[in-house]
Design a protein around this motif. Structure first.
Motif, mmCIF file in Angstrom:
data_model
loop_
_atom_site.group_PDB
_atom_site.id
_atom_site.type_symbol
_atom_site.label_atom_id
_atom_site.label_comp_id
_atom_site.label_asym_id
_atom_site.label_seq_id
_atom_site.Cartn_x
_atom_site.Cartn_y
_atom_site.Cartn_z
ATOM 1 N N ALA A 168 6.003 9.768 -7.943
ATOM 2 C CA ALA A 168 5.498 8.346 -7.357
ATOM 3 C C ALA A 168 6.501 7.545 -6.633
ATOM 4 O O ALA A 168 7.595 8.114 -6.483
ATOM 5 N N PRO A 169 5.987 6.671 -6.123
ATOM 6 C CA PRO A 169 7.059 6.098 -4.913
ATOM 7 C C PRO A 169 7.276 5.096 -5.400
ATOM 8 O O PRO A 169 7.241 3.901 -6.647
ATOM 9 N N ARG A 223 0.768 -1.011 -0.267
ATOM 10 C CA ARG A 223 0.011 0.172 -0.224
ATOM 11 C C ARG A 223 1.192 1.444 0.255
ATOM 12 O O ARG A 223 0.561 2.208 -0.524
ATOM 13 N N ALA A 224 1.886 0.914 0.889
ATOM 14 C CA ALA A 224 2.539 2.263 0.454
ATOM 15 C C ALA A 224 3.358 3.239 -0.660
ATOM 16 O O ALA A 224 3.936 3.813 -1.259
ATOM 17 N N PRO A 275 6.807 11.486 4.521
ATOM 18 C CA PRO A 275 5.484 10.664 3.798
ATOM 19 C C PRO A 275 4.694 9.746 4.702
ATOM 20 O O PRO A 275 5.323 9.910 5.823
ATOM 21 N N ALA A 276 3.602 9.456 4.116
ATOM 22 C CA ALA A 276 2.694 9.195 5.010
ATOM 23 C C ALA A 276 3.388 7.755 5.195
ATOM 24 O O ALA A 276 3.875 7.264 4.884
ATOM 25 N N GLY A 308 3.213 -4.599 10.383
ATOM 26 C CA GLY A 308 4.021 -4.004 9.786
ATOM 27 C C GLY A 308 3.735 -2.351 9.071
ATOM 28 O O GLY A 308 2.202 -1.799 9.621
ATOM 29 N N VAL A 309 4.783 -1.820 9.068
ATOM 30 C CA VAL A 309 4.941 -0.188 9.929
ATOM 31 C C VAL A 309 5.648 0.138 7.859
ATOM 32 O O VAL A 309 6.870 -0.538 8.194
ATOM 33 N N ALA A 310 5.245 0.321 6.772
ATOM 34 C CA ALA A 310 5.713 0.983 5.748
ATOM 35 C C ALA A 310 5.446 2.523 5.450
ATOM 36 O O ALA A 310 4.482 3.134 5.751
ATOM 37 N N ALA A 311 6.947 3.205 4.402
ATOM 38 C CA ALA A 311 6.261 4.547 3.993
ATOM 39 C C ALA A 311 6.735 4.608 2.871
ATOM 40 O O ALA A 311 8.129 3.216 2.380
ATOM 41 N N PRO A 312 6.676 5.251 1.148
ATOM 42 C CA PRO A 312 7.290 5.322 0.052
ATOM 43 C C PRO A 312 8.349 5.856 -0.082
ATOM 44 O O PRO A 312 8.682 7.095 0.600
#
Length: 166
Positions: free
Chosen positions: A93-94, A53-54, A66-67, A81-85
């Motif tokens: 764009a990621p 989703r990131a 980034p979020a 999990g926790v991720a960021a782009p």
């Protein structure tokens, strides 16, 4: 740095078509029996789990980090999990995502992880930006005596062309 700080697995993913692909990981340094471990090349749909989703996240407003995306049990029950782009050179764009994955029962405080992941992603995004002062490109050796003259195309690539006779 994330793996060392939190003692859990840090993961880097990239987008390939409609899938997130794990390309690198750093296992946590903790002495726990169970660790989340990704196989290089592991794939999952982009709309599933934090790392996927990131890769769909919109760019943040200028000057903001980034979020952070959070998931719980999306790929494997009991894994959070926790991720960021990480964004491309234009910031449009990621191109990758970075984050932390761990068993949910011992996942570090989400706000703390989210802050660290967002900071890491912003730092990596900045590092892929073009250098505002790139080193001067060396000039090619002169082509005297060969009957060719140097020229450049519209993107600055040197070429040798035959003389036109003018």
């Amino acid at each position: 740095m994330l793996a060392e700080r939190f003692g859990e697995t840090a993961l880097l993913t990239v987008r390939e078509g409609d899938e997130a692909v794990a390309i690198d990981q750093v296992l946590g340094t903790g002495s726990q029996i169970v660790h989340v471990r990704y196989r290089t090349g592991y794939r999952h749909p982009l709309d599933v789990a934090a790392h996927g989703r990131a890769l769909l996240a919109p760019p943040p407003p200028d000057g903001e980090r980034p979020a952070a995306i959070v998931s719980d049990g999306a790929l494997e029950p009991g894994v959070q999990g926790v991720a960021a782009p990480i964004f491309d050179v234009r910031g449009a764009a990621p191109i990758a995502s970075i984050g932390l994955v761990a068993p949910a029962h011992r996942f570090p405080p989400v706000r703390e992880v989210a802050d660290a992941v967002r900071t890491a992603a912003a730092g990596v995004s900045r590092s892929v930006q073009p250098d505002p002062h790139p080193p001067a490109r060396p000039r090619p050796p002169p082509l005297d005596g060969v009957g060719l003259r140097p020229t450049q195309d519209s993107v600055g690539v040197d070429h040798a062309v035959l003389p036109t006779g003018r």
